[in-house]
Design an enzyme around this catalytic site. Structure first.
Site, short mmCIF file in Angstrom:
data_model
loop_
_atom_site.label_atom_id
_atom_site.label_comp_id
_atom_site.label_asym_id
_atom_site.label_seq_id
_atom_site.Cartn_x
_atom_site.Cartn_y
_atom_site.Cartn_z
CG ASN A 166 -0.29 0.17 2.55
OD1 ASN A 166 1.11 0.31 2.64
ND2 ASN A 166 -1.15 -0.13 3.49
CG LEU A 167 3.57 2.11 -2.62
CD1 LEU A 167 3.64 2.84 -3.75
CD2 LEU A 167 4.69 1.38 -2.49
N GLY A 205 6.59 1.86 2.62
CA GLY A 205 7.36 1.47 1.48
C GLY A 205 7.74 2.49 0.41
CG ASP A 239 -4.43 -1.23 3.03
OD1 ASP A 239 -4.66 -2.19 3.84
OD2 ASP A 239 -4.41 -0.09 3.28
CB ALA A 244 2.06 -5.84 4.65
CG ASN A 250 -1.63 -2.08 9.07
OD1 ASN A 250 -2.28 -1.29 8.17
ND2 ASN A 250 -0.36 -2.59 9.15
CE1 TYR A 276 6.09 -4.94 14.64
CE2 TYR A 276 7.86 -5.54 16.33
CZ TYR A 276 7.21 -5.50 15.26
OH TYR A 276 8.22 -6.05 13.98
CG PHE A 306 17.09 -11.68 17.27
CD1 PHE A 306 16.11 -12.85 17.07
CD2 PHE A 306 17.17 -11.99 18.74
CE1 PHE A 306 15.80 -13.71 17.95
CE2 PHE A 306 16.62 -12.81 19.52
CZ PHE A 306 16.16 -13.80 19.29
CG LEU A 321 22.37 1.94 18.07
CD1 LEU A 321 22.46 3.23 19.03
CD2 LEU A 321 23.23 0.69 18.73
N1 UFG Z 1 19.53 2.80 21.32
C1 UFG Z 1 20.35 3.92 22.21
N2 UFG Z 1 20.12 5.01 21.36
C2 UFG Z 1 19.45 5.30 20.19
C3 UFG Z 1 18.71 4.28 19.78
C4 UFG Z 1 18.64 2.93 20.17
O1 UFG Z 1 21.06 3.72 23.08
O2 UFG Z 1 19.47 6.50 19.96
C5 UFG Z 1 19.67 1.47 21.96
C6 UFG Z 1 18.27 0.87 22.45
O3 UFG Z 1 18.04 1.20 23.60
C7 UFG Z 1 18.55 -0.45 22.47
C8 UFG Z 1 19.72 -0.77 21.15
O4 UFG Z 1 20.19 0.58 21.04
O5 UFG Z 1 19.36 -0.83 23.47
C9 UFG Z 1 18.89 -1.27 20.00
O6 UFG Z 1 17.94 -0.53 19.87
P1 UFG Z 1 16.82 -0.31 18.35
O7 UFG Z 1 16.03 0.69 18.44
O8 UFG Z 1 17.97 -0.19 17.19
O9 UFG Z 1 16.33 -1.73 18.13
P2 UFG Z 1 15.38 -2.46 19.37
O10 UFG Z 1 16.54 -3.54 20.03
O11 UFG Z 1 15.06 -1.63 20.02
O12 UFG Z 1 14.40 -3.12 18.13
C10 UFG Z 1 14.50 -4.27 17.78
C11 UFG Z 1 13.51 -4.18 16.39
C12 UFG Z 1 12.18 -4.19 16.80
C13 UFG Z 1 11.80 -5.04 17.91
C14 UFG Z 1 12.90 -5.32 18.96
C15 UFG Z 1 12.44 -6.24 19.88
O13 UFG Z 1 14.02 -3.13 15.69
O14 UFG Z 1 11.53 -4.34 15.61
O15 UFG Z 1 14.14 -5.44 18.44
O16 UFG Z 1 12.76 -6.11 21.05
F1 UFG Z 1 10.50 -5.06 18.13
#
Ligand code: UFG
Length: 330
Positions: A32-33, A36, A51, A74, A92, A141, A169, A190
């Site tokens: 559904n863009l 994306g 959609d 999606a 969704n 989520y 992961f 991150l």
């Molecule tokens: N972090 C920071 N600073 C930032 C962003 C992130 O310190 O600016 C830390 C977070 O606290 C976390 C680690 O970096 O400890 C990784 O964070 P991300 O947001 O990159 O990824 P997450 O581990 O939170 O999320 C991932 C997936 C999600 C999923 C989740 C499961 O992207 O889709 O794991 O816990 F839901």
């Protein structure tokens, strides 16, 4: 074989489309863009704009395209947003997936590969985390992904629908060459944030907590390169098409954790300059340590990640962001 990739114009979808084609498959994308980008797709991949909340549009796509299998990406994917807008997420992600499942069993009953997440585990003491660890999602989520996993299994039991669930992961990086990459409307990840900081689009990096029970006090995550993850989808589809592993669930990670500090050190090395870092309070809902036990996908499907070095993963993300500082708008 012909594959319908639902949500194929997103970050992981668009990488998977390319890997499926590289493996010799024909691909049609249904998207559904909403998040994306058509520009993320090769120009010769047909894009059906539709959609999942419109049951007729997915049914028509299945009837007209007659795919041999479906890969389903999606979804709305932001943990924080899901807590503020649960209705949107349940509608969704769960209703949309239910419409897809019903359309598949009503039409072609072809195998399904579904993108799930480590968020289905929530905080767990298991290190590393096996697939049979308790499932206690802590976000809406994660809950929507777990509900969809359970619906898929019920359709398998009732209707014989073959499926593979892949629990990702921490997905990162971009296809080597820098032509596609991560470009979500809102940025929380991150490595993406660090690359945008290196480009001057952010002032500094915030480190969310350094008092976790981990070696350097910052959270540990299992980073898997998006192209390796895309290859995991190819392996899953091909096993299903060969009549193998017809109701399987796999973690997709590398089985080792890197801390926030280690990731930021790797970004500093790749971009060639230390980014300003500031300690910030813990982010709500962050488990200290999320590391996959990925042995099942290795032994069942022969998953063999090519990107095992953190700097190499970061390098591909950096190449994408520096060549496309405004994502697909460049
Ligand atoms: N972090 C920071 N600073 C930032 C962003 C992130 O310190 O600016 C830390 C977070 O606290 C976390 C680690 O970096 O400890 C990784 O964070 P991300 O947001 O990159 O990824 P997450 O581990 O939170 O999320 C991932 C997936 C999600 C999923 C989740 C499961 O992207 O889709 O794991 O816990 F839901």
């Amino acid at each position: 074989m012909k594959l319908l990739v639902v949500g194929g114009a997103g970050y992981i979808g668009s990488h998977t489309v390319r890997q499926l084609r590289a493996a010799g498959h024909e691909v049609v994308v249904f998207d559904n863009l909403s998040s994306g980008h058509a520009a993320a797709l090769p120009t010769d991949v047909p894009l059906l704009r539709g959609d999942l909340l419109d049951p007729d549009s997915i049914r028509t796509a299945l009837e007209s395209q007659r795919p041999d299998a479906v890969v389903h990406f999606a979804a709305l994917i932001e943990v924080g947003e899901s807590m503020r807008a649960p209705g949107r997420y349940y509608r969704n992600n769960v209703t949309g997936s239910l419409n897809l499942l019903q359309a598949i069993v009503d039409t072609r009953k072809v195998p399904l590969v579904f993108s799930s997440t480590a968020a289905v585990y929530g905080t767990t003491d298991a290190v590393p985390i096996p697939e049979d660890a308790p499932l206690r999602p802590e976000s809406v989520y994660g809950e929507t992904k777990l509900m969809t996993e359970r619906m898929i299994h019920a359709f398998h039991v009732a209707h014989g629908l073959p499926y593979t669930v892949l629990r990702y992961f921490n997905v990162c990086g971009a296809a080597p060459g820098g032509h596609i990459g991560e470009a979500h409307p809102s940025k929380t990840h991150l490595i993406e944030l660090a690359c945008l900081t290196a480009l001057g689009q952010r002032e500094k990096m915030m480190v969310f907590g350094n008092d976790y029970p981990t070696p350097d006090g910052t959270c540990l995550r299992d980073y898997v390169h998006v192209q390796d993850l895309a290859d995991a989808h190819v392996l899953a589809v091909e096993a299903l098409l060969a009549g193998r592993m017809m109701a399987a669930t796999y973690n997709v990670g590398l089985g080792r954790g890197f801390s926030v500090q280690e990731v930021l050190d790797a970004v500093d090395e790749v971009v060639g300059t230390p980014l300003p870092r500031e300690l910030a309070p813990r982010r709500a809902g962050d488990p200290p340590r999320l590391v996959a036990d990925a042995s099942r996908i290795v032994s069942d499907l022969g998953f063999a990640p090519q990107f095992t070095d953190l700097r190499q993963m970061v390098q591909t993300a950096w190449d994408w962001h520096r060549h496309h500082p405004n994502g697909f708008q460049d």
